[in-house]
Design a protein around this motif. Structure first.
Motif, PDB file in Angstrom:
ATOM      1  N   GLY A  47       1.120  -2.815  -5.970  1.00 38.81           N
ATOM      2  CA  GLY A  47       0.216  -1.481  -5.075  1.00 38.81           C
ATOM      3  C   GLY A  47       0.932  -0.891  -5.635  1.00 38.81           C
ATOM      4  O   GLY A  47       0.944   0.178  -6.259  1.00 38.81           O
ATOM      5  N   SER A  48       1.988  -1.507  -5.538  1.00 38.21           N
ATOM      6  CA  SER A  48       2.899  -0.249  -5.952  1.00 38.21           C
ATOM      7  C   SER A  48       3.055   0.411  -7.762  1.00 38.21           C
ATOM      8  O   SER A  48       3.299   1.302  -8.256  1.00 38.21           O
ATOM      9  CB  SER A  48       5.020  -1.238  -6.358  1.00 38.21           C
ATOM     10  OG  SER A  48       5.208  -0.542  -4.582  1.00 38.21           O
ATOM     11  N   ALA A  49       3.207  -0.128  -8.081  1.00 39.30           N
ATOM     12  CA  ALA A  49       2.758   0.175 -10.038  1.00 39.30           C
ATOM     13  C   ALA A  49       1.737   0.540 -10.247  1.00 39.30           C
ATOM     14  O   ALA A  49       1.191   1.459 -10.552  1.00 39.30           O
ATOM     15  CB  ALA A  49       2.147  -0.955 -10.738  1.00 39.30           C
ATOM     16  N   LEU A  50       0.381   0.725  -8.853  1.00 32.66           N
ATOM     17  CA  LEU A  50      -1.192   1.702  -9.317  1.00 32.66           C
ATOM     18  C   LEU A  50      -0.600   2.789  -8.794  1.00 32.66           C
ATOM     19  O   LEU A  50      -2.402   3.199  -7.810  1.00 32.66           O
ATOM     20  CB  LEU A  50      -1.841   1.135  -9.087  1.00 32.66           C
ATOM     21  CG  LEU A  50      -2.169  -0.834  -9.859  1.00 32.66           C
ATOM     22  CD1 LEU A  50      -3.635  -1.380  -8.959  1.00 32.66           C
ATOM     23  CD2 LEU A  50      -2.088  -0.565 -11.323  1.00 32.66           C
ATOM     24  N   GLU A  97      -0.285   2.525   3.472  1.00 30.96           N
ATOM     25  CA  GLU A  97      -1.948   1.953   4.178  1.00 30.96           C
ATOM     26  C   GLU A  97      -1.914   0.936   3.603  1.00 30.96           C
ATOM     27  O   GLU A  97      -3.209   0.637   3.727  1.00 30.96           O
ATOM     28  CB  GLU A  97      -2.542   3.283   4.613  1.00 30.96           C
ATOM     29  CG  GLU A  97      -2.181   3.785   5.831  1.00 30.96           C
ATOM     30  CD  GLU A  97      -1.027   5.103   5.175  1.00 30.96           C
ATOM     31  OE1 GLU A  97      -0.937   5.669   3.742  1.00 30.96           O
ATOM     32  OE2 GLU A  97      -0.429   6.021   5.402  1.00 30.96           O
ATOM     33  N   GLN A  98      -2.334   1.595   1.565  1.00 24.59           N
ATOM     34  CA  GLN A  98      -3.827   1.005   1.052  1.00 24.59           C
ATOM     35  C   GLN A  98      -2.939  -0.447   0.579  1.00 24.59           C
ATOM     36  O   GLN A  98      -3.457  -1.554   0.607  1.00 24.59           O
ATOM     37  CB  GLN A  98      -3.295   1.591   0.122  1.00 24.59           C
ATOM     38  CG  GLN A  98      -5.137   2.919  -0.184  1.00 24.59           C
ATOM     39  CD  GLN A  98      -5.469   3.233  -1.458  1.00 24.59           C
ATOM     40  OE1 GLN A  98      -3.679   3.604  -2.099  1.00 24.59           O
ATOM     41  NE2 GLN A  98      -6.144   3.981  -1.462  1.00 24.59           N
ATOM     42  N   LEU A  99      -1.084  -0.226   0.568  1.00 28.09           N
ATOM     43  CA  LEU A  99      -0.712  -1.720   0.066  1.00 28.09           C
ATOM     44  C   LEU A  99      -0.583  -1.885   1.957  1.00 28.09           C
ATOM     45  O   LEU A  99      -0.352  -3.523   1.231  1.00 28.09           O
ATOM     46  CB  LEU A  99       0.716  -0.538  -0.051  1.00 28.09           C
ATOM     47  CG  LEU A  99       1.751  -2.046  -0.582  1.00 28.09           C
ATOM     48  CD1 LEU A  99       1.576  -2.946  -2.447  1.00 28.09           C
ATOM     49  CD2 LEU A  99       3.658  -1.395  -1.179  1.00 28.09           C
ATOM     50  N   VAL A 100      -0.073  -1.509   2.811  1.00 30.02           N
ATOM     51  CA  VAL A 100      -0.370  -3.020   4.176  1.00 30.02           C
ATOM     52  C   VAL A 100      -1.911  -2.875   3.939  1.00 30.02           C
ATOM     53  O   VAL A 100      -2.137  -4.527   4.355  1.00 30.02           O
ATOM     54  CB  VAL A 100      -0.694  -2.013   4.894  1.00 30.02           C
ATOM     55  CG1 VAL A 100      -0.599  -2.371   6.149  1.00 30.02           C
ATOM     56  CG2 VAL A 100       1.429  -1.392   5.194  1.00 30.02           C
ATOM     57  N   GLY A 109      -6.398   3.868 -15.017  1.00 33.94           N
ATOM     58  CA  GLY A 109      -5.357   5.433 -14.348  1.00 33.94           C
ATOM     59  C   GLY A 109      -5.162   5.177 -12.919  1.00 33.94           C
ATOM     60  O   GLY A 109      -4.738   6.069 -12.615  1.00 33.94           O
ATOM     61  N   GLY A 110      -4.826   3.850 -12.689  1.00 34.39           N
ATOM     62  CA  GLY A 110      -4.412   3.802 -11.450  1.00 34.39           C
ATOM     63  C   GLY A 110      -5.422   3.963 -10.275  1.00 34.39           C
ATOM     64  O   GLY A 110      -6.241   4.177 -10.178  1.00 34.39           O
ATOM     65  N   GLY A 111      -4.496   3.649  -8.752  1.00 33.14           N
ATOM     66  CA  GLY A 111      -5.301   3.874  -7.781  1.00 33.14           C
ATOM     67  C   GLY A 111      -6.307   3.190  -7.492  1.00 33.14           C
ATOM     68  O   GLY A 111      -6.408   2.024  -7.690  1.00 33.14           O
TER      69      GLY A 111
END
Length: 503
Positions: free
Chosen positions: A51-54, A59-62, A112-114
């Motif tokens: 999640g951090s790399a993307l 909130e999305q990480l939790v 593209g991440g996210g």
């Protein structure tokens, strides 16, 4: 529920195999929660890293962490309880595999991440899970041919590699956690050393109950000391929601692209080796016979959990080696302890506040306990290798060279980051991937495929043993587990109405 296997005790009465013993609820809860604590750091680190790399939001990480814990609980229950011919019915915890971290980050950054990247990852994860599940249903003859690639010299090497690769993860936690401002501070090592010493003292006392919950008590006492000294923070608990429900396809409809799918299929090949090794290892530890059908059921659970993970916003699943080490340390063999742990994980996945409390365990404390467990994983691999004739030069070369390959990514990372194509680097920049691949390939070159079932028949270069049928003990089970009659235990491994294609 799977049938409970019966065996004859010394007085001629039937008794239950320890694996199938349902402990009193308080013990189930206590031992199960200990498994959760032992597993927690490894469970959440993958979604945190990915999640951090993307560049996901907090909130999305939790949400990723909660989804991971929720799915881990379901997957562990499937593996330990068993549904028909799915699940090994052994004390195996399911967790997100570290092997998939680099490939998933590569896939995500390429997309593209996210959250858009997550959709491509989930498409690959779902496909790879379905493929793994289908593979484990191969006809008996075909499945046995594949299992001949994994004699004790291979599975023992892979488990040892897992332990060795995981030990630095524990040591990084002991130093305060990579990236933390106080990384390497002496106080972190003091917490780690104190926790480790406390665990060892409890083990030294030799009292079965204290030994069985040594890891749990070490984490609780270490956290309490850190809190009194101002180094355990519980502020995030108040900020967390009470309930967080994981819903299918939360981030959108998955996307299916060929390169990410191929990459994830290769990851699952490696995880199949991990699960195979862990299944045999835990079988040895608990004195339970493991055959091709047991391994097939374990792999089916892996595949089902991985496909479910893609649906529920999580990642690929594998039998967790960390908890194999915990089973060895505590000598608590009941698979229903893992079922209890699965229930706890589902609850944690629904209650962000509860997860925040567990997350408050300081890195130093967690690292002290984790290092002990990871070292025990490596020892489990070494014990498996004890069944192999390492005086035979071919076997010694397989083990030694595979360990060297496993250490390459951590020792010379520049080779993968600067001198290798990004796609290829995402595949090979893993000690487990390189070590496992080297073990399989070298064994095929030097020994060739093992005969029949690699763990029921002496493999190439393995010392000859008394026939298991005569001794009534499978060749892969330690001598100290020989008293019970494994012939009766097989009743549990067999499905009530086995298919003709069962291995």
């Amino acid at each position: 529920m799977a049938r409970v296997a019966a065996r004859l005790s010394t007085d001629g009465k039937q008794s239950t195999h320890p694996v199938d013993e349902v402990l009193p609820v308080p013990k189930l809860a206590l031992y199960g929660f200990q498994h959760v604590l032992a597993f927690y750091a490894g469970a959440v680190i993958v979604p945190i890293i990915v999640g951090s790399a993307l560049k996901l939001s907090p909130e999305q990480l939790v949400y990723l962490i909660n989804a991971d814990l929720f799915t881990c609980g379901i997957a562990s229950i499937i593996q330990a309880w068993g549904i028909g011919r799915i699940g090994a019915r052994l004390p195996l915890i399911q967790g997100v595999t570290f092997t998939a971290v680099s490939p998933m980050i590569a896939i995500g950054l390429g997309a593209g991440g996210g959250t858009a990247a997550l959709l491509v990852i989930y498409g690959a994860v779902i496909t790879a899970g379905i493929a793994t599940f289908a593979f484990a249903w191969l006809p008996a003859k075909a499945f046995r041919m594949v299992m001949r690639l994994f004699p004790p010299v291979v599975t023992g090497t892979v488990i040892t590699v897992l332990g060795i690769v995981l030990i630095p993860v524990g040591l990084n936690d002991a130093a305060g956690g990579l990236g933390s401002p106080d990384f390497g501070e002496p106080k972190n090592f003091a917490y780690a050393g104190g926790t480790m010493l406390f665990i060892l003292i409890l083990m030294k006392l030799g009292r079965p109950f204290l030994s069985s919950i040594a890891i749990l008590l070490g984490l609780v006492v270490g956290t309490a000391v850190a809190f009194l000294l101002g180094d355990a923070k519980f502020g995030d608990v108040a900020k967390s929601d009470w309930i967080g429900v994981t819903t299918p396809f939360h981030f959108g409809v998955p996307k299916f692209e060929w390169f990410p799918i191929v990459l994830m299929l290769i990851v699952m090949l490696i995880t199949m080796v991990e699960t195979t090794g862990d299944t045999y290892a835990v079988g040895d530890i608990v004195g339970k016979e493991v055959d091709s059908e047991t391994v097939a059921r374990a792999l089916r659970a892996d595949g089902a959990a991985t496909a479910l993970g893609g649906v529920l916003n999580s990642f690929p699943y594998v039998a967790f080696a960390e908890n194999v080490g915990l089973v060895r340390m505590t000598k608590v063999k009941s698979r229903f302890v893992v079922v209890a742990a699965g229930v706890f994980m589902i609850i944690l996945g629904l209650l962000p506040k509860a997860a925040a409390i567990v997350a408050a365990v300081p890195h130093g404390v967690l690292g002290g306990a984790a290092t002990v467990m990871f070292a025990m994983v490596a020892l489990a691999g070494i014990q498996t290798l004890g069944k192999v004739d390492l005086k035979e030069e071919k076997n010694a070369l397989i083990v030694g060279i595979s360990l060297a390959f496993a250490l390459l990514p951590a020792t010379v990372p520049v080779f993968f980051t600067k001198h290798m194509d990004a796609d290829l680097s995402s595949l090979l920049n893993s000690g487990v991937t390189l070590g496992a691949t080297a073990a399989i390939v070298l064994n095929l070159i030097l020994n060739g495929p093992a005969k029949d079932d690699a763990h029921d028949t002496p493999a190439a270069g393995t010392p000859a043993a008394a026939p298991a049928e005569d001794a009534k003990v499978p060749a892969a089970v330690p001598a100290q587990a020989a008293a019970p009659a494994p012939a009766a235990e097989k009743a549990d491994d067999a499905d009530p109405s086995p298919s003709p294609s069962a291995p």
